[in-house]
Design an enzyme around this catalytic site. Structure first.
Site, PDB file in Angstrom:
ATOM      1  N   TRP A 101      -0.285   0.310  -0.106  1.00 50.49           N
ATOM      2  CA  TRP A 101      -0.971   0.810   1.093  1.00 50.49           C
ATOM      3  C   TRP A 101       0.028   1.319   2.119  1.00 50.49           C
ATOM      4  O   TRP A 101      -0.212   2.325   2.770  1.00 50.49           O
ATOM      5  CB  TRP A 101      -1.892  -0.257   1.694  1.00 50.49           C
ATOM      6  CG  TRP A 101      -3.054  -0.578   0.802  1.00 50.49           C
ATOM      7  CD1 TRP A 101      -3.323  -1.786   0.207  1.00 50.49           C
ATOM      8  CD2 TRP A 101      -4.095   0.303   0.348  1.00 50.49           C
ATOM      9  NE1 TRP A 101      -4.454  -1.702  -0.560  1.00 50.49           N
ATOM     10  CE2 TRP A 101      -4.945  -0.437  -0.490  1.00 50.49           C
ATOM     11  CE3 TRP A 101      -4.380   1.658   0.580  1.00 50.49           C
ATOM     12  CZ2 TRP A 101      -6.073   0.123  -1.105  1.00 50.49           C
ATOM     13  CZ3 TRP A 101      -5.505   2.217  -0.028  1.00 50.49           C
ATOM     14  CH2 TRP A 101      -6.331   1.456  -0.854  1.00 50.49           C
ATOM     15  N   ASP A 170      -1.551  -2.321   9.859  1.00 54.31           N
ATOM     16  CA  ASP A 170      -2.734  -2.264   9.007  1.00 54.31           C
ATOM     17  C   ASP A 170      -3.071  -3.702   8.638  1.00 54.31           C
ATOM     18  O   ASP A 170      -2.349  -4.334   7.873  1.00 54.31           O
ATOM     19  CB  ASP A 170      -2.407  -1.427   7.759  1.00 54.31           C
ATOM     20  CG  ASP A 170      -3.550  -1.420   6.740  1.00 54.31           C
ATOM     21  OD1 ASP A 170      -4.593  -2.041   6.994  1.00 54.31           O
ATOM     22  OD2 ASP A 170      -3.374  -0.774   5.677  1.00 54.31           O
ATOM     23  N   LYS A 194     -13.118  -6.339   3.849  1.00 52.52           N
ATOM     24  CA  LYS A 194     -12.475  -7.516   3.264  1.00 52.52           C
ATOM     25  C   LYS A 194     -12.834  -8.789   4.041  1.00 52.52           C
ATOM     26  O   LYS A 194     -13.362  -9.716   3.475  1.00 52.52           O
ATOM     27  CB  LYS A 194     -10.967  -7.321   3.194  1.00 52.52           C
ATOM     28  CG  LYS A 194     -10.567  -6.483   1.987  1.00 52.52           C
ATOM     29  CD  LYS A 194      -9.838  -5.242   2.327  1.00 52.52           C
ATOM     30  CE  LYS A 194      -9.674  -4.341   1.101  1.00 52.52           C
ATOM     31  NZ  LYS A 194      -8.870  -3.158   1.401  1.00 52.52           N
TER      32      LYS A 194
END
Ligand SMILES: *Cc1c(COP(=O)(O)O)cnc(C)c1O
Length: 358
Positions: A101, A170, A194
């Site tokens: 990511w 993030d 999530k």
């Protein structure tokens, strides 16, 4: 059918949240219609929207300097919006690479301006997070970007770097899972799917002044300032996802808030890591010990054949989502906030049965 949901994202939601949503689905709080069928400018939705903002501020202890925004496009759109807003041509941006990511975030920034690696765990196949001394921070960094929890590799920052640079994170896969000093971050963001709710809404918490320092010569819809000025109602927000977020936040408060959640998460992950460590002749945890994630527990078995058999048997027993990410294989148990401790206990029991049968 009763299952144990260890999906990496979209992931488990608390059962009471689903039940409440079902109860309110067709007739939202006496309005005679579903929230999904209502104007996002209605008083009813407005209350849901502002309540969700207030709850997030309360549960995450977001300081008054910071604002909460509800955006769309997932964390992936944030990868592009951040450099668009905050990376001017005369500066560069630093990205700490700790997994796929972060690599994606850097790539998007490179498409906008000058962006470089400020430290990387790639040599060690992302089994660990670079230490503060390994970071190369430059004075002309417009910001420093990091990924607090690496969903795919199963590593998590244990201590954030001390820096006077604007810090951006993030937090898609560990937001709301542990106490975080939000004041340290110029901006943090997370796709909701999530730890916060269903997909569709992306949560941003950012320093108001930092937002206001952003470039103005970009499309309105991609400007944080636009969304700040309109309280995230510039265009139609993902109303149902915001509502679900508010229910998850209510539930989080009932779990003892962030401290309660953090304690439970440590217990849950601790059970699984302990079992892995105690059976190191058979199971191998992926991440280095001092970088382990309490959200995504990654491991392999002795060989690929055995891993395959383990995953097959687990799936027959109702364990869902234990396959590692397609990029690294192996196994991964995602034990987000909504995954009950009983599911982790059942997993350890299953791992032990499998071990003993071998
Ligand atoms: C899941 C995830 C993403 C991608 O999120 P989208 O909402 O699908 O864009 C980005 N970063 C991290 C750390 C993630 O876990």
């Amino acid at each position: 059918m009763s299952v144990y949901n260890f999906n990496a994202g979209p992931a488990a939601l608390p059962l009471p949240v689903l039940e409440k949503a079902q109860e309110e689905l067709k007739d939202f709080r006496g309005n005679g219609l579903s929230l999904m069928e209502m104007s996002h400018r209605s008083k009813t939705y407005d209350e849901v929207h502002n309540h969700a903002i207030q709850l997030l501020k309360e549960v995450m202890e977001i300081p008054d300097t910071h604002e909460v925004l509800f955006l769309q496009g997932g964390a992936s759109l944030q990868f592009a919006m951040i450099p668009m807003n905050f990376l001017p041509p005369e500066k560069q941006a630093g990205y700490v690479l700790t997994g796929s990511w972060s690599e994606k975030a850097l790539k998007e920034a490179e498409a906008i301006g000058r962006a470089v690696s400020a430290g990387s765990g790639k040599d060690g196949v992302y089994k660990r997070i670079p230490s503060p001394e390994e970071l190369q921070l430059e004075e002309d960094f417009a910001y420093l970007h990091l990924t607090s929890n690496n969903t795919i590799y199963g590593t998590q920052w244990q201590q954030y770097p001390e820096t006077s640079l604007p810090l951006i994170a993030d937090m898609s896969s560990d937001i709301l899972s542990r106490k975080t000093d939000v004041s340290k971050f110029a901006l943090l963001y997370a796709g909701a799917q999530k730890n916060l709710g269903p997909s569709g809404v992306t949560v941003v918490a950012a320093d108001r002044k930092f937002i206001e320092s952003g470039r103005e010569d970009i499309p309105k819809i991609l400007s944080y300032q636009t969304h700040l000025k309109s309280n995230s109602l510039y265009n139609t927000p993902p109303t149902f996802s915001v509502y679900m977020l508010s229910l998850v936040l209510e539930w989080s408060k009932e779990q003892g808030g962030i401290e309660g959640l953090e304690r439970k998460n440590a217990e849950k992950a601790g059970l699984i890591y302990q079992y892995l460590d105690d059976h190191a002749d058979f199971y191998a945890p992926y991440a280095e010990k001092d970088c382990r994630s309490n959200m995504n527990i990654t491991f392999t078995l002795k060989d690929d054949e055995l891993t395959k058999e383990f995953l097959q048997k687990a799936s027959e027993k109702g364990f869902i989502g234990l396959n590692g990410h397609r990029s690294i294989g192996g196994c991964r148990a995602s034990a987000y906030n909504a995954v009950p401790k009983a599911a982790c206990e059942a997993l350890v029991q299953f791992m032990d049965d499998f071990y003993k049968n071998r």
